[in-house]
Design a protein around this motif. Structure first.
Motif, PDB file in Angstrom:
ATOM      1  N   HIS A   9      80.219  40.553  52.292  1.00  0.00           N
ATOM      2  CA  HIS A   9      79.165  41.171  53.099  1.00  0.00           C
ATOM      3  C   HIS A   9      79.177  42.693  53.005  1.00  0.00           C
ATOM      4  O   HIS A   9      78.177  43.340  53.321  1.00  0.00           O
ATOM      5  CB  HIS A   9      79.321  40.778  54.579  1.00  0.00           C
ATOM      6  CG  HIS A   9      78.689  39.477  54.929  1.00  0.00           C
ATOM      7  ND1 HIS A   9      79.255  38.600  55.837  1.00  0.00           N
ATOM      8  CD2 HIS A   9      77.544  38.886  54.521  1.00  0.00           C
ATOM      9  CE1 HIS A   9      78.481  37.537  55.968  1.00  0.00           C
ATOM     10  NE2 HIS A   9      77.439  37.681  55.180  1.00  0.00           N
ATOM     11  N   GLY A  33      67.111  26.505  49.948  1.00  0.00           N
ATOM     12  CA  GLY A  33      66.644  27.885  49.957  1.00  0.00           C
ATOM     13  C   GLY A  33      65.188  28.031  50.331  1.00  0.00           C
ATOM     14  O   GLY A  33      64.759  29.115  50.725  1.00  0.00           O
ATOM     15  N   ASN A  78      72.119  28.862  47.209  1.00  0.00           N
ATOM     16  CA  ASN A  78      71.042  29.746  47.648  1.00  0.00           C
ATOM     17  C   ASN A  78      71.333  30.138  49.098  1.00  0.00           C
ATOM     18  O   ASN A  78      72.458  29.931  49.582  1.00  0.00           O
ATOM     19  CB  ASN A  78      69.684  29.032  47.526  1.00  0.00           C
ATOM     20  CG  ASN A  78      69.720  27.624  48.115  1.00  0.00           C
ATOM     21  OD1 ASN A  78      70.236  27.394  49.207  1.00  0.00           O
ATOM     22  ND2 ASN A  78      69.191  26.646  47.377  1.00  0.00           N
ATOM     23  N   TYR A  79      70.343  30.627  49.802  1.00  0.00           N
ATOM     24  CA  TYR A  79      70.541  31.009  51.211  1.00  0.00           C
ATOM     25  C   TYR A  79      69.587  30.202  52.088  1.00  0.00           C
ATOM     26  O   TYR A  79      68.370  30.338  51.986  1.00  0.00           O
ATOM     27  CB  TYR A  79      70.278  32.504  51.404  1.00  0.00           C
ATOM     28  CG  TYR A  79      70.847  33.046  52.697  1.00  0.00           C
ATOM     29  CD1 TYR A  79      72.176  33.449  52.762  1.00  0.00           C
ATOM     30  CD2 TYR A  79      70.081  33.109  53.852  1.00  0.00           C
ATOM     31  CE1 TYR A  79      72.730  33.925  53.937  1.00  0.00           C
ATOM     32  CE2 TYR A  79      70.621  33.585  55.041  1.00  0.00           C
ATOM     33  CZ  TYR A  79      71.934  33.998  55.076  1.00  0.00           C
ATOM     34  OH  TYR A  79      72.484  34.461  56.255  1.00  0.00           O
ATOM     35  N   GLU A 126      76.865  31.766  44.765  1.00  0.00           N
ATOM     36  CA  GLU A 126      75.650  32.241  45.432  1.00  0.00           C
ATOM     37  C   GLU A 126      75.604  31.783  46.888  1.00  0.00           C
ATOM     38  O   GLU A 126      74.773  32.266  47.659  1.00  0.00           O
ATOM     39  CB  GLU A 126      74.410  31.717  44.705  1.00  0.00           C
ATOM     40  CG  GLU A 126      74.282  32.151  43.259  1.00  0.00           C
ATOM     41  CD  GLU A 126      73.995  33.633  43.104  1.00  0.00           C
ATOM     42  OE1 GLU A 126      73.487  34.241  44.070  1.00  0.00           O
ATOM     43  OE2 GLU A 126      74.278  34.196  42.029  1.00  0.00           O
ATOM     44  N   SER A 127      76.474  30.864  47.254  1.00  0.00           N
ATOM     45  CA  SER A 127      76.498  30.308  48.610  1.00  0.00           C
ATOM     46  C   SER A 127      77.266  31.257  49.521  1.00  0.00           C
ATOM     47  O   SER A 127      78.490  31.316  49.483  1.00  0.00           O
ATOM     48  CB  SER A 127      77.143  28.924  48.601  1.00  0.00           C
ATOM     49  OG  SER A 127      76.547  28.093  47.620  1.00  0.00           O
ATOM     50  N   SER A 157      77.718  33.109  53.499  1.00  0.00           N
ATOM     51  CA  SER A 157      77.471  33.244  54.937  1.00  0.00           C
ATOM     52  C   SER A 157      76.804  31.996  55.523  1.00  0.00           C
ATOM     53  O   SER A 157      77.461  30.994  55.733  1.00  0.00           O
ATOM     54  CB  SER A 157      76.632  34.504  55.183  1.00  0.00           C
ATOM     55  OG  SER A 157      76.667  34.888  56.534  1.00  0.00           O
ATOM     56  N   GLN A 158      75.497  32.048  55.772  1.00  0.00           N
ATOM     57  CA  GLN A 158      74.844  30.883  56.381  1.00  0.00           C
ATOM     58  C   GLN A 158      74.974  29.642  55.505  1.00  0.00           C
ATOM     59  O   GLN A 158      75.065  28.525  56.029  1.00  0.00           O
ATOM     60  CB  GLN A 158      73.365  31.168  56.656  1.00  0.00           C
ATOM     61  CG  GLN A 158      72.715  30.082  57.492  1.00  0.00           C
ATOM     62  CD  GLN A 158      71.238  30.286  57.736  1.00  0.00           C
ATOM     63  OE1 GLN A 158      70.476  29.329  57.778  1.00  0.00           O
ATOM     64  NE2 GLN A 158      70.807  31.522  57.903  1.00  0.00           N
ATOM     65  N   SER A 159      75.002  29.820  54.191  1.00  0.00           N
ATOM     66  CA  SER A 159      75.225  28.670  53.308  1.00  0.00           C
ATOM     67  C   SER A 159      76.578  28.038  53.604  1.00  0.00           C
ATOM     68  O   SER A 159      76.711  26.801  53.668  1.00  0.00           O
ATOM     69  CB  SER A 159      75.200  29.109  51.838  1.00  0.00           C
ATOM     70  OG  SER A 159      73.960  29.623  51.480  1.00  0.00           O
ATOM     71  N   ASP A 176      81.742  34.600  55.826  1.00  0.00           N
ATOM     72  CA  ASP A 176      80.923  33.938  56.840  1.00  0.00           C
ATOM     73  C   ASP A 176      81.004  34.757  58.122  1.00  0.00           C
ATOM     74  O   ASP A 176      81.959  35.504  58.340  1.00  0.00           O
ATOM     75  CB  ASP A 176      81.433  32.510  57.076  1.00  0.00           C
ATOM     76  CG  ASP A 176      80.356  31.601  57.631  1.00  0.00           C
ATOM     77  OD1 ASP A 176      79.300  32.107  58.025  1.00  0.00           O
ATOM     78  OD2 ASP A 176      80.589  30.383  57.670  1.00  0.00           O
TER      79      ASP A 176
END
Length: 548
Positions: A225, A366, A392-393, A453-454, A456-458, A482
């Motif tokens: 982050h 996503g 993705n997100y 690519e995954s 935090s929220q992922s 996260d």
């Protein structure tokens, strides 16, 4: 030999008398810690009674003149005394309902007898025991309880002023010291980083040097982050593709501007071995202190765009094709032109929800929104399995989807959150739940696809789905960051962020830097990309069909 003995005798006599000369770096590092400590602990400073930045500028010349521990401690003692009396308060007894997480918490530096006198230590310890208990002037919690900064004003700071650069370093270092939940997981101790970065900030001669110093500092967080960039940065030129590093080679995975790629004869699956005469391996090694990430997988992801963009509109690239290396000069373009496919409406219409062969459902997380979930449930409830693609997100859909997947409510996550009444300490939250009592929950296999690519929220969504009755994670290491982010400016127009709360499984297993560990690991290969395969998706289908 006589000279060496004489030197040792002088050093020894100075040590005995307590008159050992302090180095500038020692004094500044200690001043940084005291300044930040008073900022969040001293009742009058934390209340906003002073212009605390100016107070730093006032004391720095005195710190510079101090030569010994006694002189240095006296400067700091007088500085603290000038702030006014700290009143003794009733002992602060933590609530028995609070469970503290203290891996981050360390105020042992205030007892450093090599730098601080006993009198100074006593003053600092008294402030800790009688610390500020009101609403902090410089930090506040948001709805998620991670902090945001307030009442900071860097509008008048400039890069060529030494004191301005020192202030920026002091501010940033102390924010992380007290409010970054994963300080204890850094590769290098945060104290060591301060000592290393002080000369870098002090010696920065211009704006470019300052940006490099800030990049190096943020990289030390080992947090995906954590970013650092300027608003309205100068024009850069970009390569018209997305790429991925595989086996220390750069492989084209997606064309972002068809006509530009066609002009330079660039295709998906092309293999790049050198950029401007440097091998990909060399580039990976030389950028480690400038480009960050929680783990190696995301570092290799993050390095791709910077090495394929720059302030020149051309780049020399060596391609590997049919076992032969060829070097060509390729044109780079402004962002809009190089990413033209993003702006062509309807060029590629992705499907949110579809059914693959053998009655296997597929969901692109996503582009799936909460409003699409009823349709998803209706279309996929009778499938043999569902693949949730989270490379993705996602868009805040995990809670509603988990009610469809789970037969009952389950704990899936627990947080650590900063205690602003005792800066540096963190409190465990109560576990959060997902799913609900549902006898009609989905009975087929559930597969979640993840990779670097995954983020935090992922990752949080994957943790939620892991509580399902029949979930398997397939793919590779995720971004390992996260938790809600805290954003702020370090100098006007210069933006940064960091992970603001700690995220753990209910049994307190860590996710930071580790990410979500797949049950079945599979990564794309160069050959697979050249053949147009999605090897991760193919592996998921194989697992669903064979159970292996």
């Amino acid at each position: 030999m006589k000279k060496i003995i004489l030197y040792l005798l002088i050093v020894f006599s100075q040590t005995i008398s307590g008159q050992v000369k302090l180095f500038e770096n020692q004094k500044l590092a200690a001043t940084c810690k005291v300044w930040g400590y008073l900022k969040y602990y001293h009742p009058k400073v934390a209340n906003g009674d002073f212009n605390w930045d100016n107070k730093l500028f006032e004391v720095l010349p005195q710190v510079e003149k101090a030569q010994t521990k006694e002189e240095f401690s006296l400067v700091l003692e007088k500085w603290i005394d000038a702030l006014g009396e700290v009143k003794e308060i009733i002992p602060i007894i933590p609530s028995k309902e609070i469970e503290y997480f203290d891996k981050n918490f360390d105020l042992s530096w205030i007892s450093n007898n090599e730098l601080f006198s006993k009198k100074l230590f006593a003053k600092l310890k008294f402030i800790e025991n009688n610390r500020f208990q009101g609403q902090q002037h410089y930090v506040e919690s948001d709805y998620a309880e991670n902090i945001f900064l307030k009442n900071e004003n860097f509008d008048n700071l400039n890069y060529i002023d030494k004191n301005s650069r020192i202030l920026v370093l002091f501010m940033y270092w102390n924010v992380m010291e007290y409010f970054f939940p994963y300080k204890y997981l850094m590769d290098q101790k945060w104290d060591t980083t301060l000592e290393e970065m002080l000369p870098v900030f002090i010696q920065a001669k211009n704006e470019g040097d300052f940006y490099i110093a800030m990049q190096k500092l943020t990289v030390k967080l080992n947090d995906t982050h954590a970013v650092f960039y300027k608003y309205n940065s100068e024009n850069l030129y970009y390569f018209p593709t997305n790429c991925k590093i595989i086996d220390e080679k750069l492989v084209v995975t997606e064309i972002l501007a068809d006509s530009l790629a066609e002009t330079d004869d660039i295709k998906i699956g092309d293999v790049i071995t050198k950029i401007n005469n440097k091998t990909i391996k060399e580039i990976i090694l030389e950028n480690r202190d400038l480009i960050g990430g929680s783990n190696e997988s995301v570092y290799l992801r993050n390095i791709v765009e910077p090495i394929l963009s720059g302030d020149s509109d051309t780049v020399k690239i060596e391609f590997l094709k049919d076992s032969k290396n060829t070097t060509r000069t390729i044109n780079l373009h402004n962002y809009h032109d190089s990413h033209k496919n993003k702006y062509v409406k309807g060029r590629i219409k992705k499907e949110k929800i579809k059914i693959l062969e053998n009655n296997i459902g597929y969901v692109d997380m996503g582009i799936l929104y909460v409003k699409n979930i009823p349709e998803m449930i209706e279309n996929l409830k009778s499938t043999n399995a569902i693949i949730f693609d989270m490379r993705n997100y996602p868009n805040g859909t995990y809670d509603e989807i988990s009610k469809f997947l789970n037969s009952k409510e389950k704990e899936y996550i627990i947080y650590t959150k900063p205690d602003l009444s005792y800066p540096g300490r963190y409190k465990w939250s109560k576990p959060r739940f997902c799913g609900s009592e549902n006898k009609n929950n989905y009975k087929g296999k559930v597969v979640v696809l993840l990779n670097e690519e995954s983020l935090s929220q992922s990752e949080q969504t994957a943790m939620c789905f892991q509580t399902g009755d029949n979930t398997t994670i397939i793919g590779s290491q995720t971004a390992g960051a996260d938790g809600n982010v805290s954003n702020f400016e370090v100098i006007k127009g210069v933006f940064t962020r960091f992970t603001g709360i700690g995220v753990y499984y209910p049994d307190k297993r860590e996710t930071q830097r580790i990410g979500i560990i797949p049950d079945i690991e599979i990564k794309p290969t160069i050959l697979g990309i050249q053949q147009g395969k999605d090897e991760v998706l193919d592996r998921a289908i194989q697992f669903i069909e064979t159970g292996k």
